[in-house]
Design a protein around this motif. Structure first.
Motif, PDB file in Angstrom:
ATOM      1  N   LEU A  37      16.426  62.689  63.085  1.00  0.00           N
ATOM      2  CA  LEU A  37      15.101  62.439  63.650  1.00  0.00           C
ATOM      3  C   LEU A  37      14.131  63.578  63.313  1.00  0.00           C
ATOM      4  CD1 LEU A  37      16.085  61.085  67.192  1.00  0.00           C
ATOM      5  CD2 LEU A  37      15.450  59.769  65.146  1.00  0.00           C
ATOM      6  N   VAL A  38      14.647  64.805  63.306  1.00  0.00           N
ATOM      7  CA  VAL A  38      13.807  65.966  62.988  1.00  0.00           C
ATOM      8  C   VAL A  38      13.376  65.939  61.526  1.00  0.00           C
ATOM      9  CG1 VAL A  38      13.870  68.476  62.671  1.00  0.00           C
ATOM     10  CG2 VAL A  38      14.662  67.464  64.824  1.00  0.00           C
ATOM     11  N   THR A  39      14.327  65.736  60.633  1.00  0.00           N
ATOM     12  CA  THR A  39      13.999  65.775  59.200  1.00  0.00           C
ATOM     13  C   THR A  39      13.130  64.598  58.762  1.00  0.00           C
ATOM     14  OG1 THR A  39      16.118  64.674  58.732  1.00  0.00           O
ATOM     15  CG2 THR A  39      16.062  67.087  58.587  1.00  0.00           C
ATOM     16  N   ARG A  40      13.244  63.477  59.461  1.00  0.00           N
ATOM     17  CA  ARG A  40      12.412  62.309  59.130  1.00  0.00           C
ATOM     18  C   ARG A  40      11.107  62.275  59.923  1.00  0.00           C
ATOM     19  NH1 ARG A  40      16.666  57.235  58.273  1.00  0.00           N
ATOM     20  NH2 ARG A  40      17.887  58.253  56.615  1.00  0.00           N
ATOM     21  N   HIS A  41      10.874  63.320  60.699  1.00  0.00           N
ATOM     22  CA  HIS A  41       9.618  63.456  61.451  1.00  0.00           C
ATOM     23  C   HIS A  41       9.336  62.222  62.307  1.00  0.00           C
ATOM     24  CE1 HIS A  41       8.779  67.095  59.184  1.00  0.00           C
ATOM     25  NE2 HIS A  41       9.073  66.429  58.070  1.00  0.00           N
ATOM     26  N   TRP A  42      10.328  61.856  63.106  1.00  0.00           N
ATOM     27  CA  TRP A  42      10.184  60.712  63.992  1.00  0.00           C
ATOM     28  C   TRP A  42       9.010  60.970  64.926  1.00  0.00           C
ATOM     29  CZ3 TRP A  42      12.610  59.560  69.174  1.00  0.00           C
ATOM     30  CH2 TRP A  42      12.525  58.188  69.464  1.00  0.00           C
ATOM     31  N   ALA A  43       8.040  60.083  64.924  1.00  0.00           N
ATOM     32  CA  ALA A  43       6.767  60.309  65.614  1.00  0.00           C
ATOM     33  C   ALA A  43       6.908  60.637  67.100  1.00  0.00           C
ATOM     34  CB  ALA A  43       5.856  59.098  65.411  1.00  0.00           C
ATOM     35  N   PRO A  44       7.694  59.878  67.890  1.00  0.00           N
ATOM     36  CA  PRO A  44       7.798  60.226  69.316  1.00  0.00           C
ATOM     37  C   PRO A  44       8.354  61.630  69.543  1.00  0.00           C
ATOM     38  CG  PRO A  44       8.576  57.988  68.951  1.00  0.00           C
ATOM     39  CD  PRO A  44       8.385  58.601  67.590  1.00  0.00           C
ATOM     40  N   LEU A  45       9.341  62.032  68.741  1.00  0.00           N
ATOM     41  CA  LEU A  45       9.911  63.370  68.904  1.00  0.00           C
ATOM     42  C   LEU A  45       8.905  64.435  68.483  1.00  0.00           C
ATOM     43  CD1 LEU A  45      12.362  65.136  69.593  1.00  0.00           C
ATOM     44  CD2 LEU A  45      13.122  64.876  67.223  1.00  0.00           C
ATOM     45  N   ASP A  46       8.213  64.220  67.360  1.00  0.00           N
ATOM     46  CA  ASP A  46       7.191  65.171  66.918  1.00  0.00           C
ATOM     47  C   ASP A  46       6.102  65.334  67.974  1.00  0.00           C
ATOM     48  OD1 ASP A  46       8.335  65.890  64.564  1.00  0.00           O
ATOM     49  OD2 ASP A  46       7.005  64.727  63.272  1.00  0.00           O
ATOM     50  N   ARG A  47       5.677  64.237  68.545  1.00  0.00           N
ATOM     51  CA  ARG A  47       4.619  64.284  69.557  1.00  0.00           C
ATOM     52  C   ARG A  47       5.074  65.038  70.794  1.00  0.00           C
ATOM     53  NH1 ARG A  47       3.305  59.522  68.967  1.00  0.00           N
ATOM     54  NH2 ARG A  47       4.679  58.535  70.520  1.00  0.00           N
ATOM     55  N   LEU A  48       6.318  64.779  71.228  1.00  0.00           N
ATOM     56  CA  LEU A  48       6.862  65.486  72.389  1.00  0.00           C
ATOM     57  C   LEU A  48       6.952  66.981  72.119  1.00  0.00           C
ATOM     58  CD1 LEU A  48       8.215  65.308  75.204  1.00  0.00           C
ATOM     59  CD2 LEU A  48      10.399  65.053  74.008  1.00  0.00           C
ATOM     60  N   ASP A  49       7.475  67.355  70.958  1.00  0.00           N
ATOM     61  CA  ASP A  49       7.594  68.769  70.595  1.00  0.00           C
ATOM     62  C   ASP A  49       6.236  69.456  70.609  1.00  0.00           C
ATOM     63  OD1 ASP A  49      10.327  68.944  70.324  1.00  0.00           O
ATOM     64  OD2 ASP A  49      10.341  68.567  68.176  1.00  0.00           O
ATOM     65  N   ARG A  50       5.264  68.849  69.973  1.00  0.00           N
ATOM     66  CA  ARG A  50       3.942  69.478  69.836  1.00  0.00           C
ATOM     67  C   ARG A  50       3.224  69.565  71.177  1.00  0.00           C
ATOM     68  NH1 ARG A  50       2.864  70.287  64.620  1.00  0.00           N
ATOM     69  NH2 ARG A  50       4.078  69.102  63.086  1.00  0.00           N
ATOM     70  N   ASP A  51       3.358  68.543  71.997  1.00  0.00           N
ATOM     71  CA  ASP A  51       2.701  68.575  73.307  1.00  0.00           C
ATOM     72  C   ASP A  51       3.264  69.691  74.175  1.00  0.00           C
ATOM     73  OD1 ASP A  51       1.148  66.461  72.565  1.00  0.00           O
ATOM     74  OD2 ASP A  51       2.265  64.948  73.704  1.00  0.00           O
ATOM     75  N   TRP A  52       4.591  69.803  74.237  1.00  0.00           N
ATOM     76  CA  TRP A  52       5.211  70.835  75.057  1.00  0.00           C
ATOM     77  C   TRP A  52       4.835  72.237  74.572  1.00  0.00           C
ATOM     78  CZ3 TRP A  52      10.707  70.331  77.450  1.00  0.00           C
ATOM     79  CH2 TRP A  52      10.762  69.186  78.232  1.00  0.00           C
ATOM     80  N   VAL A  53       4.978  72.459  73.273  1.00  0.00           N
ATOM     81  CA  VAL A  53       4.703  73.790  72.726  1.00  0.00           C
ATOM     82  C   VAL A  53       3.229  74.132  72.870  1.00  0.00           C
ATOM     83  CG1 VAL A  53       4.654  75.155  70.614  1.00  0.00           C
ATOM     84  CG2 VAL A  53       6.661  73.798  71.151  1.00  0.00           C
ATOM     85  N   GLY A  54       2.355  73.160  72.633  1.00  0.00           N
ATOM     86  CA  GLY A  54       0.923  73.419  72.738  1.00  0.00           C
ATOM     87  C   GLY A  54       0.506  73.815  74.144  1.00  0.00           C
ATOM     88  N   GLU A  55       0.990  73.099  75.142  1.00  0.00           N
ATOM     89  CA  GLU A  55       0.632  73.413  76.520  1.00  0.00           C
ATOM     90  C   GLU A  55       1.177  74.776  76.952  1.00  0.00           C
ATOM     91  OE1 GLU A  55       1.867  70.267  79.033  1.00  0.00           O
ATOM     92  OE2 GLU A  55       0.590  68.752  78.070  1.00  0.00           O
ATOM     93  N   LEU A  56       2.423  75.055  76.602  1.00  0.00           N
ATOM     94  CA  LEU A  56       3.010  76.337  76.977  1.00  0.00           C
ATOM     95  C   LEU A  56       2.345  77.499  76.257  1.00  0.00           C
ATOM     96  CD1 LEU A  56       6.787  75.345  77.138  1.00  0.00           C
ATOM     97  CD2 LEU A  56       5.362  76.108  79.042  1.00  0.00           C
ATOM     98  N   HIS A  57       1.945  77.289  75.003  1.00  0.00           N
ATOM     99  CA  HIS A  57       1.275  78.364  74.268  1.00  0.00           C
ATOM    100  C   HIS A  57      -0.088  78.667  74.869  1.00  0.00           C
ATOM    101  CE1 HIS A  57      -1.371  79.964  71.034  1.00  0.00           C
ATOM    102  NE2 HIS A  57      -0.328  80.765  70.883  1.00  0.00           N
ATOM    103  N   SER A  58      -0.800  77.632  75.274  1.00  0.00           N
ATOM    104  CA  SER A  58      -2.110  77.847  75.905  1.00  0.00           C
ATOM    105  C   SER A  58      -1.964  78.660  77.186  1.00  0.00           C
ATOM    106  CB  SER A  58      -2.781  76.507  76.210  1.00  0.00           C
ATOM    107  OG  SER A  58      -3.028  75.785  75.016  1.00  0.00           O
ATOM    108  N   TYR A  59      -0.955  78.334  77.978  1.00  0.00           N
ATOM    109  CA  TYR A  59      -0.724  79.081  79.219  1.00  0.00           C
ATOM    110  C   TYR A  59      -0.330  80.525  78.910  1.00  0.00           C
ATOM    111  CZ  TYR A  59       0.911  80.111  83.933  1.00  0.00           C
ATOM    112  OH  TYR A  59       1.075  80.679  85.175  1.00  0.00           O
ATOM    113  N   ALA A  60       0.557  80.705  77.934  1.00  0.00           N
ATOM    114  CA  ALA A  60       1.019  82.058  77.586  1.00  0.00           C
ATOM    115  C   ALA A  60      -0.129  82.924  77.074  1.00  0.00           C
ATOM    116  CB  ALA A  60       2.120  81.973  76.540  1.00  0.00           C
ATOM    117  N   ARG A  61      -1.022  82.344  76.348  1.00  0.00           N
ATOM    118  CA  ARG A  61      -2.148  83.102  75.790  1.00  0.00           C
ATOM    119  C   ARG A  61      -3.096  83.578  76.893  1.00  0.00           C
ATOM    120  NH1 ARG A  61      -5.552  79.463  72.025  1.00  0.00           N
ATOM    121  NH2 ARG A  61      -6.002  78.609  74.096  1.00  0.00           N
TER     122      ARG A  61
END
Length: 268
Positions: A37-61
């Motif tokens: 799923l990671v290597t084929r860039h499965w859209a739901p997984l990519d979206r989940l990864d990016r949403d989580w990391v984006g929100e946490l990075h904004s808070y950390a900054r």
């Protein structure tokens, strides 16, 4: 996965082998699915990864003191710390004569390290990137080395404690291990150096390594792990038991219980 100090009958040995093989095969299958799923860039997984990391990075900054504390936790639970703990455990086991158990612990660390980098290089996933990162890490992202090393180390330490602990001790050990593994994995996502699926991949890879190394050890030296567990139990008994007990021996020979009490089956 835990070691046992029960009798090494054929049936019990087969049950242990099946358990370890099931752990390895199950984790390998799930890891393979996740890697696909990671290597084929499965859209739901990519979206989940990016949403989580984006929100946490904004808070950390925006919360630098919080970020510094998370970085400290991540550093404390790093791969060097985890493998050092396994090295200390293996050295102590070797010194007290539990050589197969010591080799098992060392193999978990070494195979885990080798598997981590083999999988990282094979998949070659990029880490999250930001214009203003709060932390830095090198190398491919999948699977997370911190997540993998912490899961292997905590599982091994719980397995070593398990035969000596009662029910409260086992519950405490498992709780501490689970909290430690979850916390270290979470810090890697919170710092923006791993995707959540990297951490999940690290845990699955750890299960695969734990199962394979344990099954191979049991096949290579049947019953040796259980014998070494009994040896550790005997070596770590309170000193007063080991000094006072001989005064109750019969004048000639030894009772069956005394012989069975020693890990090598000999009266000392």
């Amino acid at each position: 996965m835990h070691l046992t100090n029960s009798s090494s009958s054929i049936t019990a040995r087969h049950r242990r082998l099946l358990r370890d093989a099931a752990l390895a095969v199950g984790c390998a299958a799930l890891f393979g699915l996740l890697a696909t799923l990671v290597t084929r860039h499965w859209a739901p997984l990519d979206r989940l990864d990016r949403d989580w990391v984006g929100e946490l990075h904004s808070y950390a900054r925006e919360h630098r003191a919080w970020t510094a504390s998370v970085q400290t936790l991540s550093d404390i639970g790093g791969t060097i710390t985890m493998r050092t703990l396994l090295a200390v455990a293996a050295g102590w086991l070797w010194l007290i004569g539990a050589r197969v158990l010591a080799a098992w612990v060392a193999a978990q660390a070494l195979v885990g390290w080798g598997a981590q980098w083999a999988l990282k290089l094979a998949i070659g996933r990029q880490r999250p990137t930001f214009g203003d990162p709060v932390s830095h890490a090198g190398g491919p992202a999948f699977p997370s080395g911190h997540a993998m090393a912490s899961a292997i180390t905590c599982a091994v330490l719980v397995a070593l404690v398990w035969p000596r602990a009662g029910r409260p001790g086992r519950i405490t050990a498992c709780t501490v291990a689970v909290v430690t593994v979850l916390t270290i994995g979470w810090t890697r996502v919170a710092l923006g150096v791993h995707w959540p699926s990297d951490v999940l991949g690290g845990w699955l890879a750890a299960g695969m390594v734990l199962g394979i190394v344990t099954a191979v050890t049991e096949l290579w030296c049947p019953g040796a792990l259980a014998r070494d567990v009994r040896r550790v139990n005997w070596r770590t008994r309170p000193r007063v038991q080991r000094v006072v007990a001989p005064s109750f021996r019969p004048a000639r020979g030894g009772s069956h219980d005394e012989v069975a009490d020693h890990p090598d089956g000999a009266v000392r």
